[in-house]
Design an enzyme around this catalytic site. Structure first.
Site, PDB file in Angstrom:
ATOM      1  N   HIS A  27      19.399  43.496  -7.492  1.00  0.00           N
ATOM      2  CA  HIS A  27      19.705  42.210  -7.353  1.00  0.00           C
ATOM      3  C   HIS A  27      19.805  41.715  -8.780  1.00  0.00           C
ATOM      4  O   HIS A  27      20.300  41.151  -9.458  1.00  0.00           O
ATOM      5  CB  HIS A  27      19.627  41.258  -6.134  1.00  0.00           C
ATOM      6  CG  HIS A  27      20.233  40.420  -6.024  1.00  0.00           C
ATOM      7  ND1 HIS A  27      21.573  40.393  -5.784  1.00  0.00           N
ATOM      8  CD2 HIS A  27      19.477  38.969  -5.641  1.00  0.00           C
ATOM      9  CE1 HIS A  27      21.535  39.108  -5.843  1.00  0.00           C
ATOM     10  NE2 HIS A  27      20.728  38.235  -4.935  1.00  0.00           N
ATOM     11  N   HIS A  79      17.543  43.262  -3.907  1.00  0.00           N
ATOM     12  CA  HIS A  79      17.552  42.525  -3.156  1.00  0.00           C
ATOM     13  C   HIS A  79      17.581  43.163  -1.267  1.00  0.00           C
ATOM     14  O   HIS A  79      18.149  44.261  -1.781  1.00  0.00           O
ATOM     15  CB  HIS A  79      19.481  41.749  -3.042  1.00  0.00           C
ATOM     16  CG  HIS A  79      19.766  41.218  -1.856  1.00  0.00           C
ATOM     17  ND1 HIS A  79      19.621  41.484  -0.404  1.00  0.00           N
ATOM     18  CD2 HIS A  79      20.074  39.712  -1.901  1.00  0.00           C
ATOM     19  CE1 HIS A  79      20.256  39.739   0.171  1.00  0.00           C
ATOM     20  NE2 HIS A  79      20.454  38.830  -0.763  1.00  0.00           N
ATOM     21  N   ARG A 125      12.046  35.903  -7.887  1.00  0.00           N
ATOM     22  CA  ARG A 125      12.114  34.923  -8.138  1.00  0.00           C
ATOM     23  C   ARG A 125      12.522  33.988  -6.691  1.00  0.00           C
ATOM     24  O   ARG A 125      12.970  35.117  -5.787  1.00  0.00           O
ATOM     25  CB  ARG A 125      13.563  35.111  -8.406  1.00  0.00           C
ATOM     26  CG  ARG A 125      14.896  33.947  -8.513  1.00  0.00           C
ATOM     27  CD  ARG A 125      16.144  34.831  -8.989  1.00  0.00           C
ATOM     28  NE  ARG A 125      16.328  35.598  -7.672  1.00  0.00           N
ATOM     29  CZ  ARG A 125      17.575  35.451  -6.652  1.00  0.00           C
ATOM     30  NH1 ARG A 125      18.733  34.566  -7.099  1.00  0.00           N
ATOM     31  NH2 ARG A 125      18.414  36.237  -6.504  1.00  0.00           N
TER      32      ARG A 125
HETATM   33  C1  LIG Z   1      26.282  40.056  -5.235  1.00  0.00           C
HETATM   34  C2  LIG Z   1      24.901  37.953  -6.040  1.00  0.00           C
HETATM   35  C3  LIG Z   1      24.546  36.789  -4.952  1.00  0.00           C
HETATM   36  C4  LIG Z   1      24.070  36.125  -5.623  1.00  0.00           C
HETATM   37  N1  LIG Z   1      23.835  35.134  -4.818  1.00  0.00           N
HETATM   38  C5  LIG Z   1      23.228  34.068  -4.993  1.00  0.00           C
HETATM   39  C6  LIG Z   1      23.267  32.845  -4.959  1.00  0.00           C
HETATM   40  O1  LIG Z   1      23.347  31.916  -3.693  1.00  0.00           O
HETATM   41  N2  LIG Z   1      22.296  31.580  -5.822  1.00  0.00           N
HETATM   42  C7  LIG Z   1      21.597  32.152  -6.439  1.00  0.00           C
HETATM   43  O2  LIG Z   1      21.003  31.264  -7.156  1.00  0.00           O
HETATM   44  N3  LIG Z   1      21.990  33.283  -7.322  1.00  0.00           N
HETATM   45  C8  LIG Z   1      22.706  34.164  -6.925  1.00  0.00           C
HETATM   46  N4  LIG Z   1      22.772  35.532  -7.350  1.00  0.00           N
HETATM   47  C9  LIG Z   1      22.192  35.489  -9.049  1.00  0.00           C
HETATM   48  C10 LIG Z   1      22.848  34.204  -9.612  1.00  0.00           C
HETATM   49  O3  LIG Z   1      24.048  34.609  -9.539  1.00  0.00           O
HETATM   50  C11 LIG Z   1      22.921  34.747 -11.147  1.00  0.00           C
HETATM   51  O4  LIG Z   1      21.354  35.183 -11.148  1.00  0.00           O
HETATM   52  C12 LIG Z   1      23.756  34.395 -12.248  1.00  0.00           C
HETATM   53  O5  LIG Z   1      24.976  34.003 -11.700  1.00  0.00           O
HETATM   54  C13 LIG Z   1      23.811  34.543 -13.214  1.00  0.00           C
HETATM   55  O6  LIG Z   1      25.088  33.705 -14.538  1.00  0.00           O
HETATM   56  P1  LIG Z   1      24.821  33.986 -15.959  1.00  0.00           P
HETATM   57  O7  LIG Z   1      25.340  33.103 -16.685  1.00  0.00           O
HETATM   58  O8  LIG Z   1      23.819  34.382 -16.391  1.00  0.00           O
HETATM   59  O9  LIG Z   1      25.420  35.508 -15.873  1.00  0.00           O
HETATM   60  P2  LIG Z   1      27.104  36.068 -14.581  1.00  0.00           P
HETATM   61  O10 LIG Z   1      27.886  35.355 -14.217  1.00  0.00           O
HETATM   62  O11 LIG Z   1      26.881  37.236 -14.812  1.00  0.00           O
HETATM   63  O12 LIG Z   1      28.195  36.159 -16.691  1.00  0.00           O
HETATM   64  C14 LIG Z   1      27.272  36.810 -17.469  1.00  0.00           C
HETATM   65  C15 LIG Z   1      28.510  37.132 -18.348  1.00  0.00           C
HETATM   66  O13 LIG Z   1      28.399  36.880 -19.547  1.00  0.00           O
HETATM   67  C16 LIG Z   1      30.032  38.353 -20.359  1.00  0.00           C
HETATM   68  N5  LIG Z   1      29.601  39.826 -20.518  1.00  0.00           N
HETATM   69  C17 LIG Z   1      28.035  40.580 -20.865  1.00  0.00           C
HETATM   70  N6  LIG Z   1      27.955  40.984 -21.337  1.00  0.00           N
HETATM   71  C18 LIG Z   1      28.760  41.011 -22.702  1.00  0.00           C
HETATM   72  C19 LIG Z   1      29.108  41.111 -23.941  1.00  0.00           C
HETATM   73  N7  LIG Z   1      28.385  42.028 -24.208  1.00  0.00           N
HETATM   74  N8  LIG Z   1      30.382  40.414 -24.373  1.00  0.00           N
HETATM   75  C20 LIG Z   1      30.712  39.305 -24.001  1.00  0.00           C
HETATM   76  N9  LIG Z   1      30.024  39.247 -22.772  1.00  0.00           N
HETATM   77  C21 LIG Z   1      29.675  39.505 -22.080  1.00  0.00           C
HETATM   78  C22 LIG Z   1      30.121  38.722 -18.295  1.00  0.00           C
HETATM   79  O14 LIG Z   1      31.563  39.810 -18.607  1.00  0.00           O
HETATM   80  C23 LIG Z   1      29.847  37.325 -17.968  1.00  0.00           C
HETATM   81  O15 LIG Z   1      30.670  36.819 -18.072  1.00  0.00           O
HETATM   82  C24 LIG Z   1      23.339  36.670  -6.784  1.00  0.00           C
HETATM   83  C25 LIG Z   1      23.431  37.371  -7.341  1.00  0.00           C
HETATM   84  C26 LIG Z   1      24.488  38.149  -6.646  1.00  0.00           C
HETATM   85  C27 LIG Z   1      24.713  40.188  -7.774  1.00  0.00           C
END
Ligand SMILES: Cc1cc2nc3c(=O)[nH]c(=O)nc-3n(C[C@H](O)[C@H](O)[C@H](O)COP(=O)(O)OP(=O)(O)OC[C@H]3O[C@@H](n4cnc5c(N)ncnc54)[C@H](O)[C@@H]3O)c2cc1C
Length: 525
Positions: free
Chosen positions: A343, A236, A378
């Site tokens: 990011h 980012h 992305r």
């Molecule tokens: C600061 C920031 C801003 C962003 N803004 C945007 C935006 O505006 N729009 C957009 O589209 N994307 C955005 N993104 C990207 C987006 O947020 C992520 O790609 C998306 O939220 C990923 O979702 P997820 O459910 O895959 O993972 P996450 O939301 O990261 O969830 C992963 C989960 O897995 C759990 N976990 C991990 N390892 C283990 C394990 N070994 N055992 C048990 N649990 C585990 C974690 O605790 C968590 O609960 C942003 C990212 C960041 C960091």
């Protein structure tokens, strides 16, 4: 052994959305290593992209996605996700997510624009969209009797047919460390969904939360899944630069609403790098900042939106405004110091359009997965969308199958390990790995630096594996083992790409090849 119909590893948007789609007909466990709301999803600021406005179309959104992806997107995946965007957003609206309304026309939701998008198509909840979405879904998850939430439970490894000496390639569940009791539990299910998020913590500077340690990626790889395109790490461009601000991101929307990037002397530099200036795709902006910082020996550059009315800024960016104020920076009157930071992970565990991986019974959704949507870069706000669309696809595929039973699984064997003699090795290796990745596998890469990184990673891997086979597991050790494997997969992919494309920029191979090919790694055995 505890048995469920579906185990979901991760409670981000992908995990919670999948659970809610499944829970009408299946008993679901959400395994999450911290609290339910911890993860990148809660941190998302900008919003969710979708074909929502009257002047927009699936064709336009797909075109922008493919253009950002620099020739490497899987068109089927892009069309699938974008075609599903309206339904995905409507599902969130129906769930009660308080998206921001258009001030001029309160019947409508406000749509913002971000870099690489040719239209205003990002629906958002002020500048804290992820918190609004996750807060809403968490209430529904907590209220659902078919969903069991296992907080402070960290998945260690998947349990596969290989472990049972069976021939077919299938997943039967996972070993999970209950961090309160210190016991490793055996969780069994005919279907397991990896929704464990990204890998940002492999780098010294990242916008990601502490949960993003590549656990899902590493577990999937160890279980026998192919991994693709890990060289494409999105940095980012604008993370707040302040010694006490840990990973605070200044949303792309600030540039979308007119913020300009300047050198400390006030010179606006982006027009010299790209005709789209501050609205160029993130990799171009990040590389331009990296270039200016390295050339001039700067610690940071400035993002200035102070020319906009103060009321407008306070209304559109309340979260960013107040966080900056906590650090003595008033964005209505002065520029914000910013640096790039790791990011988003575009690569991951390979899946098809149903979220299926190479192992029967194992799915991946969200940032952990590689669907081909993002290609070599992305497009902003496509990732939350991908979470919702693939969560539904995974759930639909699981619900279409008949209920199956699982064999009895062996318990975790802790008979050969002892309590760790000292834990400094974990802290040290963690720091060393993240520094090496930052210095050698960052925004601009060279063969020499990658080779250096690979050498360091090999030494660290040997040390960590020895430690892992000797001592009792802890959350820190599990994460470190996954981080070092993640680093290895990133470097291996980066070394295999002999060109520069999208987020992967190599000084040794500055050209883009005429033919775009994914980097696919296949585990041995
Ligand atoms: C600061 C920031 C801003 C962003 N803004 C945007 C935006 O505006 N729009 C957009 O589209 N994307 C955005 N993104 C990207 C987006 O947020 C992520 O790609 C998306 O939220 C990923 O979702 P997820 O459910 O895959 O993972 P996450 O939301 O990261 O969830 C992963 C989960 O897995 C759990 N976990 C991990 N390892 C283990 C394990 N070994 N055992 C048990 N649990 C585990 C974690 O605790 C968590 O609960 C942003 C990212 C960041 C960091």
């Amino acid at each position: 052994m505890r048995t469920f119909d579906v185990i979901i590893i991760g409670s981000g948007l992908a995990g919670m959305a999948a659970a809610l789609h499944l829970a009408g007909e299946r008993r679901v466990a959400i395994v999450t290593k911290r609290k339910l709301l911890d993860g990148a999803s809660s941190w998302a600021q900008g919003g969710i992209a979708g074909v929502l406005g009257s002047g927009d179309s699936v064709t336009d959104h797909v075109r922008d996605t493919l253009s950002a992806g620099a020739g490497l997107c899987n068109r089927d995946a892009a069309e699938f996700v974008v075609a599903g965007s309206k339904a995905a957003v409507e599902w969130l609206i129906d769930a009660g997510v308080p998206f921001s309304r258009d001030e001029a026309n309160p019947e409508q939701f406000h749509l913002t624009r971000e870099g690489g998008h040719s239209r205003r198509r990002i629906i958002h909840a002020e500048d804290a969209t992820g918190a609004a979405v996750q807060g809403t879904l968490a209430e529904k998850v907590r209220a659902n009797p078919n969903i069991q939430i296992l907080e402070q439970h960290i998945a260690i490894d998947l349990i596969t047919s290989r472990k049972l000496g069976l021939k077919d390639r299938r997943c039967f569940g996972a070993y999970v460390l209950d961090q309160a009791s210190g016991e490793v539990e055996t969780l069994a299910a005919p279907h397991t969904v990896l929704a464990a998020g990204g890998t940002g913590k492999v780098y010294l500077y990242t916008t990601n939360p502490d949960t993003a340690t590549g656990d899902g990626l590493a577990m999937g790889w160890r279980a026998g899944c192919r991994v693709a395109n890990m060289e494409f790490i999105q940095f980012h461009p604008t993370c707040l630069y302040h010694p006490h601000a840990k990973s605070f991101l200044i949303s792309e929307a600030v540039r979308g609403e007119g913020g300009v990037l300047k050198l400390p002397d006030g010179h606006r530099f982006m027009p010299e790098h790209d005709e789209r200036a501050e609205l160029a795709p993130r990799d171009i902006v990040a590389r331009a900042i990296d270039y200016e910082m390295k050339k001039r020996g700067l610690d940071c550059v400035h993002l200035d939106i102070s020319h906009k009315p103060a009321d407008f800024l306070r209304a559109h960016f309340p979260n960013i405004h107040s966080r900056c104020l906590e650090f003595g920076i008033d964005m209505t009157r002065q520029p914000i110091p910013v640096v790039p930071a790791a990011h988003y992970t575009c690569g991951g565990i390979m899946t098809d359009l149903r979220g299926r991986t190479d192992l029967a019974g194992l799915y991946a959704a969200g940032e952990v997965g590689f669907t081909g949507l993002h290609g070599a870069n992305r497009l902003a706000s496509n990732s939350l969308l991908e979470c919702v669309v693939y969560a539904r696809a995974v759930a639909t595929d699981i619900l279409a199958q008949r209920r199956e039973s699982v064999p009895t699984l062996p318990d975790w064997d802790a008979s050969r390990v002892t309590d760790p003699a000292e834990e400094i090795i974990i802290a040290h290796n963690w720091d060393e790995l993240r520094r090496a990745m930052w210095d050698y596998v960052g925004i601009v890469r060279t063969r020499k630096r990658l080779a250096r990184a690979q050498h360091r990673i090999k030494l660290l891997t040997d040390e960590i594996n020895e430690y892992y086979s000797t001592f009792r597991v802890s959350a820190d050790l599990i994460e470190l083992r996954n981080l070092v494997l993640t680093a290895d997969l990133i470097v291996r992919c980066a070394m295999l790409r002999h060109e520069s494309r999208g987020l992967h920029y190599s000084v040794d191979y500055p050209q883009t090849s005429p033919i775009a090919v994914n980097t696919v790694l296949t585990p041995e055995g």
